[in-house]
Design a protein around this motif. Structure first.
Motif, PDB file in Angstrom:
ATOM      1  N   HIS A  93      31.088  30.322  31.002  1.00  0.00           N
ATOM      2  CA  HIS A  93      32.570  30.409  31.675  1.00  0.00           C
ATOM      3  C   HIS A  93      31.743  31.767  31.873  1.00  0.00           C
ATOM      4  O   HIS A  93      31.174  32.865  31.998  1.00  0.00           O
ATOM      5  CB  HIS A  93      33.175  31.190  30.243  1.00  0.00           C
ATOM      6  N   VAL A  94      33.274  32.510  32.415  1.00  0.00           N
ATOM      7  CA  VAL A  94      33.504  33.417  33.151  1.00  0.00           C
ATOM      8  C   VAL A  94      33.689  34.457  31.923  1.00  0.00           C
ATOM      9  O   VAL A  94      33.893  34.689  31.496  1.00  0.00           O
ATOM     10  CB  VAL A  94      35.500  34.192  33.509  1.00  0.00           C
ATOM     11  N   ALA A  95      32.765  35.784  32.885  1.00  0.00           N
ATOM     12  CA  ALA A  95      31.597  36.239  31.306  1.00  0.00           C
ATOM     13  C   ALA A  95      33.216  37.291  30.863  1.00  0.00           C
ATOM     14  O   ALA A  95      33.350  38.303  29.397  1.00  0.00           O
ATOM     15  CB  ALA A  95      30.904  37.352  32.012  1.00  0.00           C
ATOM     16  N   GLN A  96      33.881  38.181  31.639  1.00  0.00           N
ATOM     17  CA  GLN A  96      34.506  39.011  30.788  1.00  0.00           C
ATOM     18  C   GLN A  96      36.299  38.117  30.492  1.00  0.00           C
ATOM     19  O   GLN A  96      37.730  39.085  30.137  1.00  0.00           O
ATOM     20  CB  GLN A  96      34.649  39.446  31.876  1.00  0.00           C
ATOM     21  N   GLY A  97      36.518  37.190  29.706  1.00  0.00           N
ATOM     22  CA  GLY A  97      37.420  36.674  30.018  1.00  0.00           C
ATOM     23  C   GLY A  97      37.888  35.551  30.682  1.00  0.00           C
ATOM     24  O   GLY A  97      38.444  34.365  31.227  1.00  0.00           O
ATOM     25  N   ILE A  98      38.282  36.915  32.239  1.00  0.00           N
ATOM     26  CA  ILE A  98      39.213  36.476  33.314  1.00  0.00           C
ATOM     27  C   ILE A  98      38.717  37.975  34.092  1.00  0.00           C
ATOM     28  O   ILE A  98      38.320  38.698  33.328  1.00  0.00           O
ATOM     29  CB  ILE A  98      40.515  36.379  33.616  1.00  0.00           C
ATOM     30  N   GLY A  99      38.390  37.141  34.700  1.00  0.00           N
ATOM     31  CA  GLY A  99      38.620  38.016  36.375  1.00  0.00           C
ATOM     32  C   GLY A  99      39.443  38.617  37.049  1.00  0.00           C
ATOM     33  O   GLY A  99      40.912  37.561  37.155  1.00  0.00           O
ATOM     34  N   VAL A 100      39.941  39.345  37.530  1.00  0.00           N
ATOM     35  CA  VAL A 100      41.123  40.534  38.520  1.00  0.00           C
ATOM     36  C   VAL A 100      40.802  40.510  39.638  1.00  0.00           C
ATOM     37  O   VAL A 100      39.803  41.190  39.993  1.00  0.00           O
ATOM     38  CB  VAL A 100      42.347  41.398  37.415  1.00  0.00           C
ATOM     39  N   ILE A 101      41.589  40.270  40.556  1.00  0.00           N
ATOM     40  CA  ILE A 101      41.092  40.675  41.687  1.00  0.00           C
ATOM     41  C   ILE A 101      42.660  41.211  42.453  1.00  0.00           C
ATOM     42  O   ILE A 101      43.572  40.361  42.818  1.00  0.00           O
ATOM     43  CB  ILE A 101      40.933  39.017  43.153  1.00  0.00           C
ATOM     44  N   ASP A 102      43.272  42.291  42.823  1.00  0.00           N
ATOM     45  CA  ASP A 102      43.608  43.116  43.098  1.00  0.00           C
ATOM     46  C   ASP A 102      43.647  42.383  44.277  1.00  0.00           C
ATOM     47  O   ASP A 102      42.968  42.236  45.480  1.00  0.00           O
ATOM     48  CB  ASP A 102      43.601  45.002  43.265  1.00  0.00           C
ATOM     49  N   SER A 103      45.048  42.542  44.846  1.00  0.00           N
ATOM     50  CA  SER A 103      46.035  42.352  46.246  1.00  0.00           C
ATOM     51  C   SER A 103      45.638  43.255  47.381  1.00  0.00           C
ATOM     52  O   SER A 103      45.231  43.117  48.007  1.00  0.00           O
ATOM     53  CB  SER A 103      47.761  42.764  46.235  1.00  0.00           C
ATOM     54  N   ASP A 104      44.475  43.925  46.869  1.00  0.00           N
ATOM     55  CA  ASP A 104      43.939  45.398  48.074  1.00  0.00           C
ATOM     56  C   ASP A 104      42.733  44.682  48.203  1.00  0.00           C
ATOM     57  O   ASP A 104      41.643  45.917  48.704  1.00  0.00           O
ATOM     58  CB  ASP A 104      44.359  46.629  48.090  1.00  0.00           C
ATOM     59  N   TYR A 105      42.235  44.155  47.169  1.00  0.00           N
ATOM     60  CA  TYR A 105      40.644  43.803  47.334  1.00  0.00           C
ATOM     61  C   TYR A 105      40.411  42.776  48.855  1.00  0.00           C
ATOM     62  O   TYR A 105      40.886  42.036  48.829  1.00  0.00           O
ATOM     63  CB  TYR A 105      39.883  43.265  46.103  1.00  0.00           C
ATOM     64  N   HIS A 106      39.881  43.400  49.560  1.00  0.00           N
ATOM     65  CA  HIS A 106      39.021  42.572  50.642  1.00  0.00           C
ATOM     66  C   HIS A 106      37.680  41.741  50.451  1.00  0.00           C
ATOM     67  O   HIS A 106      37.026  41.227  51.206  1.00  0.00           O
ATOM     68  CB  HIS A 106      39.765  42.953  51.755  1.00  0.00           C
ATOM     69  N   GLY A 107      36.361  42.134  49.856  1.00  0.00           N
ATOM     70  CA  GLY A 107      35.494  41.643  49.741  1.00  0.00           C
ATOM     71  C   GLY A 107      35.155  40.509  49.427  1.00  0.00           C
ATOM     72  O   GLY A 107      35.999  39.659  48.846  1.00  0.00           O
ATOM     73  N   GLU A 108      34.282  40.172  48.869  1.00  0.00           N
ATOM     74  CA  GLU A 108      33.810  38.953  48.463  1.00  0.00           C
ATOM     75  C   GLU A 108      33.674  38.406  47.001  1.00  0.00           C
ATOM     76  O   GLU A 108      33.444  39.501  46.374  1.00  0.00           O
ATOM     77  CB  GLU A 108      32.180  38.458  48.842  1.00  0.00           C
ATOM     78  N   ILE A 109      34.541  37.406  46.895  1.00  0.00           N
ATOM     79  CA  ILE A 109      35.144  37.129  45.420  1.00  0.00           C
ATOM     80  C   ILE A 109      33.669  36.801  44.702  1.00  0.00           C
ATOM     81  O   ILE A 109      33.244  35.701  45.299  1.00  0.00           O
ATOM     82  CB  ILE A 109      35.909  36.120  44.929  1.00  0.00           C
ATOM     83  N   GLY A 110      32.752  37.294  43.807  1.00  0.00           N
ATOM     84  CA  GLY A 110      31.747  37.104  42.806  1.00  0.00           C
ATOM     85  C   GLY A 110      32.411  36.299  41.903  1.00  0.00           C
ATOM     86  O   GLY A 110      33.446  36.823  40.715  1.00  0.00           O
TER      87      GLY A 110
END
Length: 153
Positions: free
Chosen positions: A81-98
């Motif tokens: 499962h996703v380790a931290q429960g959920i992953g949050v990707i903020d609107s200003d993050y432009h890097g690769e989704i890991g």
């Protein structure tokens, strides 16, 4: 109704050897993210690994957040499962989704290139300003009761 979000391929495997993220059905709330890796990767029992997806996004709207969530079948069948429960990707993050996958099972789990590893969902965001007070202006019947205070079930 679809809202357009800019997406960028940051690993040439994505869209070629690894399928692009898609919604599995018309009623899907989230799209599948896949492991964008060149070789199998083992997550030992009790351990976690960061799995690249080959994808970056540009939401451009601070009123949106992307949420990375576990896949129910992967969690139920393999304890992954996703380790931290959920992953949050903020609107200003432009890097690769890991995706940080955790293996809470008793056996090693092998992620193959292109495996569906998580789900990506977009949600509205409400930002607030905290107003610090000595006492709240309204009372509730629950008050400070928590952690089972509303009943056994």
């Amino acid at each position: 109704m679809f809202r357009r979000i800019e997406a960028r391929i940051v690993n040439d495997l994505l869209g070629k050897e690894v399928p692009l993220p898609t919604y599995a059905t018309d009623g899907s709330a989230a799209m599948d993210l896949r492991a964008c890796i060149t070789a199998a990767l083992t997550i030992p029992a009790g351990d976690r690994k960061l799995i690249p997806t080959g994808l970056a996004i540009n939401m451009t709207d601070p009123g949106l957040v992307a949420i990375v969530a576990s896949r129910s079948g992967l969690s139920l069948k393999h304890h992954v499962h996703v380790a931290q429960g959920i992953g949050v990707i903020d609107s200003d993050y432009h890097g690769e989704i890991g995706v940080i996958l955790a293996n809470s099972g008793n056996e090693d789990y092998v992620v193959q290139p292109g495996d569906r590893i998580a789900q990506l969902m977009f949600q509205p965001v409400v930002q607030v300003a905290l107003n610090f007070v000595d006492n709240f202006t309204t009372e509730t019947s629950r008050g400070q009761g928590g952690f089972g205070s509303t009943g056994k079930n």
